[in-house]
Design a protein around this motif. Structure first.
Motif, mmCIF file in Angstrom:
data_model
loop_
_atom_site.group_PDB
_atom_site.id
_atom_site.type_symbol
_atom_site.label_atom_id
_atom_site.label_comp_id
_atom_site.label_asym_id
_atom_site.label_seq_id
_atom_site.Cartn_x
_atom_site.Cartn_y
_atom_site.Cartn_z
ATOM 1 N N TYR A 194 6.541 9.462 18.674
ATOM 2 C CA TYR A 194 5.641 10.598 18.477
ATOM 3 C C TYR A 194 6.330 11.586 17.537
ATOM 4 N N ALA A 195 5.593 12.074 16.569
ATOM 5 C CA ALA A 195 6.172 13.018 15.614
ATOM 6 C C ALA A 195 6.401 14.365 16.301
ATOM 7 N N ALA A 196 7.664 14.742 16.477
ATOM 8 C CA ALA A 196 7.992 16.014 17.120
ATOM 9 C C ALA A 196 7.843 17.183 16.153
ATOM 10 N N GLU A 197 7.724 16.880 14.874
ATOM 11 C CA GLU A 197 7.459 17.888 13.838
ATOM 12 C C GLU A 197 6.824 17.168 12.662
ATOM 13 N N ASP A 198 6.314 17.916 11.699
ATOM 14 C CA ASP A 198 5.763 17.295 10.501
ATOM 15 C C ASP A 198 6.872 16.519 9.790
ATOM 16 N N ILE A 199 6.557 15.290 9.354
ATOM 17 C CA ILE A 199 7.527 14.446 8.665
ATOM 18 C C ILE A 199 6.881 13.940 7.378
ATOM 19 N N THR A 200 7.549 14.166 6.243
ATOM 20 C CA THR A 200 7.036 13.709 4.962
ATOM 21 C C THR A 200 7.834 12.512 4.486
ATOM 22 N N ILE A 201 7.134 11.425 4.188
ATOM 23 C CA ILE A 201 7.729 10.212 3.657
ATOM 24 C C ILE A 201 6.999 9.895 2.364
ATOM 25 N N ALA A 202 7.754 9.873 1.256
ATOM 26 C CA ALA A 202 7.151 9.734 -0.064
ATOM 27 C C ALA A 202 6.131 10.858 -0.234
ATOM 28 N N ASP A 203 4.874 10.522 -0.443
ATOM 29 C CA ASP A 203 3.862 11.569 -0.639
ATOM 30 C C ASP A 203 2.943 11.702 0.564
ATOM 31 N N VAL A 204 3.367 11.167 1.722
ATOM 32 C CA VAL A 204 2.546 11.207 2.930
ATOM 33 C C VAL A 204 3.229 12.079 3.977
ATOM 34 N N THR A 205 2.475 13.003 4.562
ATOM 35 C CA THR A 205 2.991 13.844 5.643
ATOM 36 C C THR A 205 2.364 13.407 6.964
ATOM 37 N N ILE A 206 3.227 13.031 7.901
ATOM 38 C CA ILE A 206 2.785 12.685 9.251
ATOM 39 C C ILE A 206 2.751 13.975 10.058
ATOM 40 N N PRO A 207 1.580 14.404 10.532
ATOM 41 C CA PRO A 207 1.507 15.675 11.258
ATOM 42 C C PRO A 207 2.199 15.605 12.621
ATOM 43 N N ARG A 208 2.726 16.704 13.020
ATOM 44 C CA ARG A 208 3.332 16.827 14.351
ATOM 45 C C ARG A 208 2.320 16.404 15.420
ATOM 46 N N GLY A 209 2.804 15.603 16.401
ATOM 47 C CA GLY A 209 1.964 15.156 17.504
ATOM 48 C C GLY A 209 1.304 13.813 17.282
ATOM 49 N N VAL A 261 0.843 -1.201 0.000
ATOM 50 C CA VAL A 261 0.000 0.000 0.000
ATOM 51 C C VAL A 261 0.875 1.247 0.000
ATOM 52 N N GLY A 262 1.953 1.203 0.811
ATOM 53 C CA GLY A 262 2.824 2.373 0.857
ATOM 54 C C GLY A 262 3.901 2.238 1.914
ATOM 55 N N ARG A 263 4.849 3.171 1.875
ATOM 56 C CA ARG A 263 5.945 3.168 2.851
ATOM 57 C C ARG A 263 5.462 3.557 4.234
ATOM 58 N N VAL A 264 4.383 4.340 4.304
ATOM 59 C CA VAL A 264 3.757 4.698 5.567
ATOM 60 C C VAL A 264 2.252 4.648 5.373
#
Length: 400
Positions: free
Chosen positions: A285-300, A17-20
């Protein structure tokens, strides 16, 4: 097949499905799963992902209050839930005393204990190798390391085991809370005793060690003792149970290992790759926004660095669903990666090596006493068989 009994096909679908990917868990609500080895290895030590729950967003904190009994509530001020530089200081102080020499010195005790635990087991009929070997051995070994007694191991093991239950309802949460209080009180008492009557154990060494900032506080000491016991007992129990089960599910590999004991070190890593005690992943826990491929993991947001999925990633491991005790180039993530790499990994490896060597020497023809699909798995945050019914067969080694 039930995803809990065999989660790896499910992880395989998620990797495609994807890397994340966004997942729903029973114990923490929604989070992000890192599915592939390259990303998991990189992000396990990435400072943008924190182990400190204070980086959780408001929505996640509310969900955690609803779903979970947080590990931080069990053992506060432990390096498992600290980022650098606090983590660096505690780890350095423990590593100063938790030395390779101290671990190597446990080898004769481990060997003797494995023989003693196996000696009374009947060659005929059914024996549960989890209750007879995989559960008592690691608790006895970690207590020996800490300077505690075998009676302490017997008392602490079931309590610490409860701390790894998945608290998805108020009844389990209450039981975990009682276990936490009992473990804390017991270890606090042991630490006070060691202050007055120190010995050669690791706990006494940690009480006396200090750096430029001083000694470990009472809370740090008690939390550290709890983490060392839990890591040394619980995860190693699951590692031994799963490893023995895997060999019996792959009798050709077990026979190969019995004939070629020099393969035991590589077999240990392959068993850990195939069935890690940590399945869903390292919790961050994401301490900041993290983008992997085309997905952004929001901070928090909550992030699971997917250990089991990464360890079965065909992009890194050729034929990952094939157990190969001679596998080379095996950078599995069972012990984590980066600053939080498991401090007790050498001891865990030593214990599994001794278990494999001794069991296969004494009972090279042991086998499951039930179908593999009927082996029950623990409803726990750590993956491992709840019991392991086997028929040992005749002993081929003289018992000590």
């Amino acid at each position: 097949m039930n995803q809990y009994l065999d989660p790896y096909p499910h992880f395989g679908r998620l990797r495609e499905v994807g890397r994340v990917v966004r997942i729903q868990t029973a114990f923490a609500g929604e989070g992000w799963l890192i599915t592939r080895h390259e990303d998991a290895q990189s992000l396990a030590g990435d400072p943008r992902l924190s182990v400190d729950a204070r980086h959780a967003g408001l929505e996640l904190r509310c969900r955690q209050d609803e779903f979970t009994f947080r590990f931080a509530d069990c053992l506060p001020e432990t390096m498992l839930i600290m980022d650098p530089p606090a983590h660096t200081r505690l780890r350095r102080m423990v590593a100063r005393e938790f030395t390779p020499r101290r671990v190597a010195g446990l080898a004769p005790y481990i060997e003797d204990t494995v023989h003693e635990l196996l000696a009374p087991l009947p060659p005929d009929g059914t024996t549960d190798l989890v209750s007879a070997l995989a559960e008592p051995l690691p608790a006895m070994v970690i207590c020996r390391l800490l300077g505690l007694s075998e009676q302490d191991a017997t008392h602490l093991r079931p309590l610490v085991s409860e701390l790894t239950e998945l608290p998805v309802d108020p009844e389990v949460t209450a039981r975990v809370g009682k276990a936490r209080d009992a473990v804390w009180a017991y270890l606090s008492h042991m630490i006070e005793e060691k202050r007055h009557t120190p010995d050669e154990g690791l706990l006494s060494a940690l009480i006396s060690t200090h750096d430029d900032e001083g000694r470990l506080t009472d809370t740090e000491l008690t939390s550290m003792a709890g983490v060392l016991f839990a890591g040394g007992a619980e995860t190693t129990t699951q590692m031994i149970g799963s490893g023995l089960l895997l060999l019996m599910r792959h009798p050709e590999q077990m026979a190969r290992l019995a004939d070629s004991p020099a393969l035991i070190p590589s077999a240990v890593d392959e068993l850990l790759r195939f069935e890690s005690p940590v399945t869903l992943g390292l919790i961050r826990y994401a301490a900041e926004d993290i983008t992997i491929a085309d997905v952004t993991i929001p901070r928090g947001d909550l992030v699971f660095v997917g250990v089991a999925s990464a360890n079965h990633d065909p992009r890194r491991f050729p034929e990952p669903e094939r157990l190969d005790i001679a596998r080379r180039d095996n950078p599995h993530l069972a012990f984590g990666h980066g600053p939080h790499y498991c401090l007790g990994a050498p001891l865990a490896r030593l214990e599994l090596q001794v278990v494999l060597s001794t069991v296969l020497q004494r009972h090279p023809h042991m086998g499951l006493a039930c179908r593999p699909v009927d082996v029950p798995w623990r409803p726990s945050a750590l993956r491992g068989p709840a019991s392991l019914p086997v028929r040992l067969g005749p002993s081929s080694a003289t018992a000590r």
